[in-house]
Design an enzyme around this catalytic site. Structure first.
Site, PDB file in Angstrom:
ATOM      1  N   GLU A   1     -31.846  77.660 -60.239  1.00 10.49           N
ATOM      2  CA  GLU A   1     -33.045  78.115 -60.940  1.00 10.49           C
ATOM      3  C   GLU A   1     -32.714  78.648 -62.327  1.00 10.49           C
ATOM      4  O   GLU A   1     -33.500  78.508 -63.271  1.00 10.49           O
ATOM      5  CB  GLU A   1     -33.729  79.205 -60.109  1.00 10.49           C
ATOM      6  CG  GLU A   1     -34.286  78.693 -58.792  1.00 10.49           C
ATOM      7  CD  GLU A   1     -34.543  79.787 -57.769  1.00 10.49           C
ATOM      8  OE1 GLU A   1     -35.663  79.818 -57.236  1.00 10.49           O
ATOM      9  OE2 GLU A   1     -33.640  80.587 -57.504  1.00 10.49           O
TER      10      GLU A   1
ATOM     11  N   GLY B   1     -35.074  79.637 -47.898  1.00 13.24           N
ATOM     12  CA  GLY B   1     -34.316  80.878 -48.009  1.00 13.24           C
ATOM     13  C   GLY B   1     -35.077  81.945 -47.245  1.00 13.24           C
ATOM     14  O   GLY B   1     -35.837  81.637 -46.331  1.00 13.24           O
ATOM     15  N   ASN B   2     -34.909  83.211 -47.621  1.00  7.88           N
ATOM     16  CA  ASN B   2     -35.712  84.256 -46.975  1.00  7.88           C
ATOM     17  C   ASN B   2     -37.192  83.995 -47.245  1.00  7.88           C
ATOM     18  O   ASN B   2     -38.044  84.219 -46.399  1.00  7.88           O
ATOM     19  CB  ASN B   2     -35.301  85.633 -47.474  1.00  7.88           C
ATOM     20  CG  ASN B   2     -35.933  86.738 -46.655  1.00  7.88           C
ATOM     21  OD1 ASN B   2     -35.934  86.694 -45.426  1.00  7.88           O
ATOM     22  ND2 ASN B   2     -36.497  87.726 -47.320  1.00  7.88           N
TER      23      ASN B   2
ATOM     24  N   HIS C   1     -41.754  78.870 -56.240  1.00 10.40           N
ATOM     25  CA  HIS C   1     -40.367  78.366 -56.321  1.00 10.40           C
ATOM     26  C   HIS C   1     -40.258  77.218 -57.326  1.00 10.40           C
ATOM     27  O   HIS C   1     -39.448  76.318 -57.175  1.00 10.40           O
ATOM     28  CB  HIS C   1     -39.850  77.907 -54.940  1.00 10.40           C
ATOM     29  CG  HIS C   1     -39.675  79.009 -53.961  1.00 10.40           C
ATOM     30  ND1 HIS C   1     -40.138  78.937 -52.663  1.00 10.40           N
ATOM     31  CD2 HIS C   1     -39.099  80.226 -54.081  1.00 10.40           C
ATOM     32  CE1 HIS C   1     -39.858  80.053 -52.022  1.00 10.40           C
ATOM     33  NE2 HIS C   1     -39.220  80.857 -52.864  1.00 10.40           N
TER      34      HIS C   1
ATOM     35  N   ARG D   1     -37.622  84.933 -64.639  1.00  9.29           N
ATOM     36  CA  ARG D   1     -38.404  84.252 -63.615  1.00  9.29           C
ATOM     37  C   ARG D   1     -39.543  85.169 -63.185  1.00  9.29           C
ATOM     38  O   ARG D   1     -39.308  86.290 -62.731  1.00  9.29           O
ATOM     39  CB  ARG D   1     -37.519  83.903 -62.410  1.00  9.29           C
ATOM     40  CG  ARG D   1     -38.298  83.208 -61.302  1.00  9.29           C
ATOM     41  CD  ARG D   1     -37.454  83.010 -60.069  1.00  9.29           C
ATOM     42  NE  ARG D   1     -38.277  82.548 -58.957  1.00  9.29           N
ATOM     43  CZ  ARG D   1     -37.874  82.525 -57.686  1.00  9.29           C
ATOM     44  NH1 ARG D   1     -36.661  82.934 -57.370  1.00  9.29           N
ATOM     45  NH2 ARG D   1     -38.682  82.097 -56.745  1.00  9.29           N
TER      46      ARG D   1
ATOM     47  N   ASN E   1     -33.315  86.802 -62.806  1.00 11.27           N
ATOM     48  CA  ASN E   1     -34.137  86.632 -61.609  1.00 11.27           C
ATOM     49  C   ASN E   1     -34.159  87.984 -60.891  1.00 11.27           C
ATOM     50  O   ASN E   1     -33.218  88.347 -60.193  1.00 11.27           O
ATOM     51  CB  ASN E   1     -33.536  85.548 -60.718  1.00 11.27           C
ATOM     52  CG  ASN E   1     -34.428  85.154 -59.560  1.00 11.27           C
ATOM     53  OD1 ASN E   1     -35.373  85.866 -59.231  1.00 11.27           O
ATOM     54  ND2 ASN E   1     -34.131  84.039 -58.930  1.00 11.27           N
TER      55      ASN E   1
ATOM     56  N   ARG F   1     -42.279  86.985 -43.926  1.00  8.16           N
ATOM     57  CA  ARG F   1     -43.659  86.611 -44.262  1.00  8.16           C
ATOM     58  C   ARG F   1     -44.224  85.676 -43.193  1.00  8.16           C
ATOM     59  O   ARG F   1     -43.530  84.817 -42.675  1.00  8.16           O
ATOM     60  CB  ARG F   1     -43.713  85.942 -45.634  1.00  8.16           C
ATOM     61  CG  ARG F   1     -43.610  86.915 -46.785  1.00  8.16           C
ATOM     62  CD  ARG F   1     -43.546  86.204 -48.126  1.00  8.16           C
ATOM     63  NE  ARG F   1     -42.204  86.184 -48.653  1.00  8.16           N
ATOM     64  CZ  ARG F   1     -41.843  85.568 -49.769  1.00  8.16           C
ATOM     65  NH1 ARG F   1     -42.735  84.899 -50.471  1.00  8.16           N
ATOM     66  NH2 ARG F   1     -40.591  85.603 -50.176  1.00  8.16           N
TER      67      ARG F   1
ATOM     68  N   GLY G   1     -31.268  76.226 -46.529  1.00  8.97           N
ATOM     69  CA  GLY G   1     -31.187  74.775 -46.700  1.00  8.97           C
ATOM     70  C   GLY G   1     -29.793  74.292 -47.053  1.00  8.97           C
ATOM     71  O   GLY G   1     -29.355  73.238 -46.590  1.00  8.97           O
ATOM     72  N   GLU G   2     -29.078  75.087 -47.850  1.00  6.53           N
ATOM     73  CA  GLU G   2     -27.736  74.690 -48.300  1.00  6.53           C
ATOM     74  C   GLU G   2     -26.647  75.002 -47.283  1.00  6.53           C
ATOM     75  O   GLU G   2     -25.601  74.341 -47.279  1.00  6.53           O
ATOM     76  CB  GLU G   2     -27.400  75.402 -49.614  1.00  6.53           C
ATOM     77  CG  GLU G   2     -28.241  74.952 -50.796  1.00  6.53           C
ATOM     78  CD  GLU G   2     -28.083  75.855 -52.016  1.00  6.53           C
ATOM     79  OE1 GLU G   2     -27.004  76.481 -52.146  1.00  6.53           O
ATOM     80  OE2 GLU G   2     -29.027  75.953 -52.818  1.00  6.53           O
TER      81      GLU G   2
ATOM     82  N   ASP H   1     -32.720  87.008 -40.464  1.00  9.84           N
ATOM     83  CA  ASP H   1     -31.570  86.199 -40.852  1.00  9.84           C
ATOM     84  C   ASP H   1     -31.318  85.107 -39.810  1.00  9.84           C
ATOM     85  O   ASP H   1     -31.110  85.414 -38.626  1.00  9.84           O
ATOM     86  CB  ASP H   1     -30.336  87.092 -41.001  1.00  9.84           C
ATOM     87  CG  ASP H   1     -29.172  86.398 -41.679  1.00  9.84           C
ATOM     88  OD1 ASP H   1     -28.786  85.290 -41.234  1.00  9.84           O
ATOM     89  OD2 ASP H   1     -28.617  86.960 -42.641  1.00  9.84           O
TER      90      ASP H   1
END
Length: 395
Positions: free
Chosen positions: A380, A208-209, A179, A90, A9, A239, A331-332, A281
């Site tokens: 992933e 995530g980011n 994703h 990926r 990745n 973004r 998320g985690e 962040d």
């Protein structure tokens, strides 16, 4: 027969990898190289539960990958480079060309390069990774696994844009979704954990980011928040996510910016960073918001509000909701974001258990919640490794 498969990745200045024995899916080595192209590149890796870290200059992807291969050999994870049968990469954007993983050849590389304009932060470095491994592991077969492939089950009513039809027909302008390996992993893993009945109608929140939400009906993607490019959807680290399209020509004309300058601004200077003026962040923004920084709080509020909007919309697509899954870095690990998102979802029957949420448990819903809420670490790389096995006919 056991095979050694490498899952790759590649990011703009980073490289994540896992080496598996397949089909038993045992991880022999995993690691990450950050800040490629600098004198302080960091190579951290795990072998047999032991963590190691190297800080050394790695001026290119070739150098970084050579370091990975050298470490595999000196640590005796492999005795020869030829033991690695396949390398899965990926790839961000497969456009309308690829609805499944494929063996890499010159035509595939050409199309990845062609699609770089649609994923400027990812496709170019994805291609660099492929070319570096072709040089350094010439005996291994390279497989491209596309972020967009998993979402080819999205129906036309969800992927079409209301533009002249020829733009879709002649140029493939449509919603693609991204994703894919992460959402595919959740689509497979959640039913294993909770059963098919409880995961019939599911929303996967990859936060995530970069971030995207996907509506999953019986494990298939029926809608996803990213669009023609990975810039669309929710607010992300740097973004913008969805904006009024008329803003773009307005900025070009008002500030005399080129289309490339606007593209860079939307991809690299917007999102949480753009609103807060402080950081991309969540941890930094949480700390600043608690200290009274109003723009940091605003960034968090906008981020959460957009996630809530997509959950509401996708519940309509699914005609109900059985399970809500949080995955990826935020998320985690961010109990704050999960709590803020779920606070406004009571109308759907979502109710969190605060203690379970704070502890990052697998199931964080309250006993009387009508919707299961889960925190599932994404993987992933295992999806990539499985795809390599499938493409090479080794299953």
């Amino acid at each position: 027969m056991s095979q050694k498969i490498l899952a790759i990745n590649a990011g703009s200045s980073s490289l994540k990898f896992k080496l598996y024995t397949m089909p038993d899916e045992k991880v022999l080595m995993s690691g990450q190289i950050d800040r490629i192209g600098t004198k302080t590149s960091e190579f951290s890796y795990v072998i047999a539960g032991k963590r190691s870290k190297i800080v050394a200059p790695m001026e290119s992807f070739d150098t970084a990958i050579q370091n990975v291969i050298d470490t595999l050999l000196t640590s005796h994870v492999i005795q020869s480079k030829n033991e690695i049968t396949g390398v899965g990469h990926r790839i961000s954007h497969g456009g309308r060309y690829y609805s499944a993983p494929v063996l890499v050849d010159e035509d595939v590389k050409s199309k990845i390069d062609e699609l770089a304009v649609l994923s400027p932060l990812h496709n170019p470095v994805n291609l660099l990774g492929i070319e570096a491994f072709e040089k350094l592991l010439p005996h291994a077969q390279e497989v491209a696994v596309f972020d967009t492939s998993f979402h080819h089950t999205i129906p036309a009513k969800a992927y079409m844009y209301a533009l002249p039809y020829s733009y879709y027909e002649d140029h493939g302008i449509r919603r693609y979704g991204f994703h894919g390996p992460s959402h595919e992993y959740i689509a497979q893993r959640a039913p294993e954990l909770f059963g098919k009945e409880k995961t019939h109608r599911m929303i996967s929140c990859h936060l995530g980011n970069g971030g995207s939400l996907t509506a999953l009906l019986d494990g298939k993607s029926v809608n996803s928040s990213m669009g023609f490019t990975p810039l669309a959807g929710i607010v992300m680290g740097t973004r913008s996510g969805d904006i009024d399209p008329e803003i773009i020509p307005f900025i070009e004309e008002e500030f005399h910016m080129s289309s490339q300058e606007v593209r860079n601004m939307l991809n690299k200077d917007s999102g949480l960073l753009g609103i807060s003026g402080l950081s991309n962040d969540i941890r930094d923004l949480d700390k600043a918001a608690q200290a009274g920084n109003k723009r940091a709080q605003l960034a968090l509020d906008v981020y959460v509000h957009q996630i809530q909007q997509y959950i509401g919309a996708y519940t309509t697509d699914l005609e109900g909701l059985d399970t809500l899954v949080f995955t990826a870095g935020i998320g985690e690990h961010s109990a704050l974001i999960r709590q803020m998102v779920c606070d406004r979802l009571g109308y759907l029957g979502v109710k969190l258990d605060a203690a379970k949420n704070d502890a990052n448990e697998l199931s964080i819903e309250a006993a009387d919640s009508r919707v299961k809420v889960a925190v599932i670490p994404t993987d992933e790389e295992i999806i990539i490794a499985r795809d390599v096995m499938s493409v090479l006919g080794l299953n």
